[in-house]
Design an enzyme around this catalytic site. Structure first.
Site, mmCIF file in Angstrom:
data_model
loop_
_atom_site.group_PDB
_atom_site.id
_atom_site.type_symbol
_atom_site.label_atom_id
_atom_site.label_comp_id
_atom_site.label_asym_id
_atom_site.label_seq_id
_atom_site.Cartn_x
_atom_site.Cartn_y
_atom_site.Cartn_z
ATOM 1 N N ASP A 15 15.516 28.250 -21.422
ATOM 2 C CA ASP A 15 16.583 28.344 -21.152
ATOM 3 C C ASP A 15 16.857 26.801 -19.774
ATOM 4 O O ASP A 15 16.083 26.501 -19.666
ATOM 5 C CB ASP A 15 16.877 29.366 -19.721
ATOM 6 C CG ASP A 15 16.887 30.729 -19.908
ATOM 7 O OD1 ASP A 15 16.053 30.482 -21.386
ATOM 8 O OD2 ASP A 15 17.103 31.494 -19.270
ATOM 9 N N TRP A 74 12.445 31.901 -12.765
ATOM 10 C CA TRP A 74 13.845 31.663 -13.581
ATOM 11 C C TRP A 74 14.113 31.251 -13.287
ATOM 12 O O TRP A 74 14.759 30.219 -12.570
ATOM 13 C CB TRP A 74 13.671 32.899 -13.562
ATOM 14 C CG TRP A 74 12.802 34.044 -14.085
ATOM 15 C CD1 TRP A 74 11.492 33.752 -14.623
ATOM 16 C CD2 TRP A 74 12.802 35.346 -14.283
ATOM 17 N NE1 TRP A 74 10.175 34.794 -15.205
ATOM 18 C CE2 TRP A 74 11.321 35.248 -15.212
ATOM 19 C CE3 TRP A 74 13.246 37.010 -14.414
ATOM 20 C CZ2 TRP A 74 10.913 37.068 -15.454
ATOM 21 C CZ3 TRP A 74 13.145 38.037 -14.942
ATOM 22 C CH2 TRP A 74 11.920 38.236 -14.977
ATOM 23 N N THR A 75 15.602 31.140 -14.491
ATOM 24 C CA THR A 75 16.698 30.659 -14.470
ATOM 25 C C THR A 75 17.348 30.106 -13.109
ATOM 26 O O THR A 75 17.633 30.798 -12.477
ATOM 27 C CB THR A 75 17.399 31.037 -15.814
ATOM 28 O OG1 THR A 75 16.913 30.284 -16.650
ATOM 29 C CG2 THR A 75 18.547 30.328 -15.535
ATOM 30 N N ARG A 138 20.221 38.471 -11.250
ATOM 31 C CA ARG A 138 18.905 36.961 -12.300
ATOM 32 C C ARG A 138 20.194 36.239 -12.943
ATOM 33 O O ARG A 138 21.488 36.163 -12.996
ATOM 34 C CB ARG A 138 18.424 37.566 -13.272
ATOM 35 C CG ARG A 138 18.815 37.556 -14.355
ATOM 36 C CD ARG A 138 17.487 37.589 -15.525
ATOM 37 N NE ARG A 138 17.837 38.504 -16.553
ATOM 38 C CZ ARG A 138 17.367 39.910 -17.426
ATOM 39 N NH1 ARG A 138 17.341 40.923 -15.816
ATOM 40 N NH2 ARG A 138 17.858 40.412 -18.358
ATOM 41 N N ASP A 139 19.406 35.052 -12.199
ATOM 42 C CA ASP A 139 20.438 33.484 -13.376
ATOM 43 C C ASP A 139 22.255 32.822 -12.166
ATOM 44 O O ASP A 139 22.322 33.052 -12.870
ATOM 45 C CB ASP A 139 21.069 33.309 -15.177
ATOM 46 C CG ASP A 139 19.200 34.140 -15.051
ATOM 47 O OD1 ASP A 139 18.013 33.988 -14.785
ATOM 48 O OD2 ASP A 139 19.838 34.654 -16.404
HETATM 49 N N1 DQQ Z 1 15.298 34.059 -19.340
HETATM 50 C C1 DQQ Z 1 15.179 33.568 -18.366
HETATM 51 C C2 DQQ Z 1 16.081 34.521 -17.175
HETATM 52 C C3 DQQ Z 1 17.015 34.849 -18.060
HETATM 53 C C4 DQQ Z 1 16.423 34.674 -19.559
HETATM 54 C C5 DQQ Z 1 13.805 34.230 -18.138
HETATM 55 C C6 DQQ Z 1 17.651 35.023 -20.315
HETATM 56 O O1 DQQ Z 1 16.297 34.513 -15.522
HETATM 57 O O2 DQQ Z 1 17.868 35.724 -17.801
HETATM 58 O O3 DQQ Z 1 12.581 33.143 -18.556
HETATM 59 O O4 DQQ Z 1 17.291 33.830 -22.415
#
Ligand code: DQQ
Length: 543
Positions: A15, A74-75, A138-139
């Site tokens: 990502d 993470w993202t 997340r994200d």
């Molecule tokens: N990749 C991240 C997450 C996301 C996912 C983890 C999407 O935060 O949801 O590496 O590819």
């Protein structure tokens, strides 16, 4: 690490995270496993560029060194505050694998390279709220301003099978108020990853800062569907007062299988940012591999990042976005040749451009008028009943008005080739409908590769010619139909059609139509992608 054209290769990257422009540099952070060619041990890689094309790797920006991101940094996304400072919100997978949101900021804002990142001592700033699974939160997005002057973010999640987007307001990025309502939700779409939310202008072909709102603005929600690994978007109206968004057309709402996609090929976990330097919104997408994990382990790396694209609302249709490779890619253009070729039904002709592994092709096609008239008059020609790029058999299946286009990354004997083509059908209502497809089924002799036919419908307005642009870079085909209304990225693995042996062909597999193709082909240079050195401080911008 290797470098091909404008694509970044790392080991593996996934990502795009927190892209931004700061003090003369474009910054690109990305999900990265420093220890293996498969996903895991995720840290934030960091690279900078003056022109979005040539990239310099910097030291890792953030690694798992706290309980709240022990299982992965993470993202996340960047936000510029009113005073020009930057905050980064990212998801941490905690020591107990709970997904939480964390705050980080640059240690030294006078450093254009933003080398050092400080994690806020009060992290995490958000934990999964009641009713949300510990692994379904997340994200965080870039924040945008509310009319009350607060900052607002959205975070993807799910409840049972309903994909949702939670909303929070904040003034300091440390404490947050959760809205009881959702920005949006769509049943049966599963977990929404990497949600993106941004305004687009209804009237002007330019990008908008994430906080812009008003009558001339539509809002896009994009979510990356964890179940299908597809980035779906929808166009709609955002209501600041209750923090909700309503799609223009609920039939193609975010994540529904027939909903719009940024890209009909390999393209996931994308993210946009507003480039305040050039007044445009730029989209990044991760191009994963189409071969097996064991092949990735063997080659020691996996995944590339696509050429960044500008993204705007299609002001002509109002119903789709338009994506186009950033102008800076043209700095890689070398010599070019122009062609004007007429190709009759069932013809394949070589295009003499020399080695054809790294090209930029811009083409327009015309179908001979007499052919169209015959087809319009023939009621038996309604071959489009169920036409779909994905399921109608690829570029060898012949119809009245297609397929026609280019076979790229082909060897001399066409034993390997990746056709990129239009397929025009006549509907029952006698209206033409055009599809834009890429057929990877013959792209390689290698085993253990997924080789789909990609593509979709592409809007063609009255009086418009059919146009396509293709960026080729050894093993990546980025195809843009009708000015970028429909885009297809393919990751292919030719074994014979490589380097100097790579050829380009023009083909017309239609039964009835003669097409005329006018096109220009540029040889493309490779981009430099290498570790940063002190000499780069004064590197001139190539734009
Ligand atoms: N990749 C991240 C997450 C996301 C996912 C983890 C999407 O935060 O949801 O590496 O590819």
């Amino acid at each position: 690490m290797a470098s091909v054209n404008g694509n970044i290769l790392a080991s593996p990257s996934s990502d795009p995270n927190g892209p931004l422009f700061y003090k003369g540099w474009y910054h690109f952070f990305y999900q990265y496993n420093p220890n293996a060619a498969v996903w895991g041990d995720i840290v934030w890689g960091h690279a900078v560029s003056k022109d979005l094309i040539h990239w310099l790797y910097l030291p890792l920006a953030m690694v798992p060194d706290q309980w709240y991101d022990a299982n992965g940094v993470w993202t996340g996304s960047a936000t510029f505050l009113d005073d020009g400072s930057i905050v980064m919100l990212y998801t941490g997978s905690t020591d107990k694998f709970v997904q939480v949101q964390n705050l980080a900021y640059p240690e030294d804002l006078s450093d254009p390279l933003l080398l050092k990142w400080t994690k806020y001592s009060g992290n995490p700033v958000l934990v999964p709220p009641p009713g949300i699974g510990a692994k379904d939160f997340r994200d965080p997005t870039t924040a945008w301003k509310t009319s009350a002057g607060k900052w607002r973010i959205t975070i993807g999640s799910k409840i049972n099978r309903t994909g949702i987007s939670l909303v929070y307001d904040t003034t300091d990025f440390k404490t947050y108020e959760k809205h009881d309502t959702l920005l949006h939700q769509v049943p049966n779409t599963g977990m929404w990853e990497c949600v993106d939310f941004y305004p687009v202008s209804k009237t002007k072909v330019k990008g908008l800062d994430t906080s812009v709102n008003g009558p001339d603005v539509k809002h896009i929600i994009k979510a990356s569907m964890d179940d299908t690994r597809i980035d779906h978007y929808a166009i709609g109206t955002y209501y600041d007062s209750n923090a909700t968004w309503v799609p223009d057309n609920p039939i193609i709402d975010v994540g529904i299988s027939i909903a719009l996609r940024y890209d009909y090929g390999k393209f996931y976990a994308s993210k946009t940012f507003y480039d305040q330097h050039k007044g445009r919104r730029i989209l990044w997408g991760w191009i994963g591999e189409s071969d097996s994990e064991s092949a990735d382990v063997q080659k020691g790396w996996s995944s590339v990042q696509g050429i960044p694209r500008t993204v705007v609302l299609d002001t002509k249709t109002g119903k789709n976005l338009v994506q186009w490779p950033v102008k800076e890619i043209e700095s890689l253009r070398l010599t070019s040749k122009k062609f004007h070729m007429k190709v009759g039904p069932g013809t394949v002709v070589p295009v003499e451009v020399g080695p054809a592994a790294q090209l930029d092709i811009e083409a327009e096609f015309k179908i001979k008028k007499d052919n169209l008239e015959v087809i319009f008059g023939d009621d038996s020609v309604t071959d489009d009943k169920e036409f779909s790029c994905e399921t109608s058999g690829g570029s060898t299946v012949r119809g009245a008005l297609g397929p026609f286009g280019f076979s790229v990354l082909a060897d001399q004997s066409l034993s390997e080739q990746t056709p990129v083509y239009f397929y025009v059908t006549k509907g029952k209502d006698s209206k033409l409908k055009t599809f834009f497809c890429t057929d990877t089924s013959r792209s390689t002799k290698a085993n253990d590769v997924v080789k789909p036919v990609y593509g979709s419908f592409v809007p063609v307005l009255k009086g418009e010619k059919l146009t396509m642009r293709i960026l080729l870079d050894h093993s990546i085909v980025e195809a843009f139909g009708q000015g970028g209304r429909t885009c297809i990225t393919s990751r292919v693995y030719p074994t014979k059609a490589i380097y100097g042996a790579t050829k380009l062909f023009l083909f017309n597999n239609a039964i009835d139509a003669t097409v005329t193709a006018s096109f220009r082909v540029w040889q493309m240079n490779g981009a430099f992608i290498r570790p940063y050195s002190a000499d780069d401080v004064d590197a001139p911008s190539r734009t």
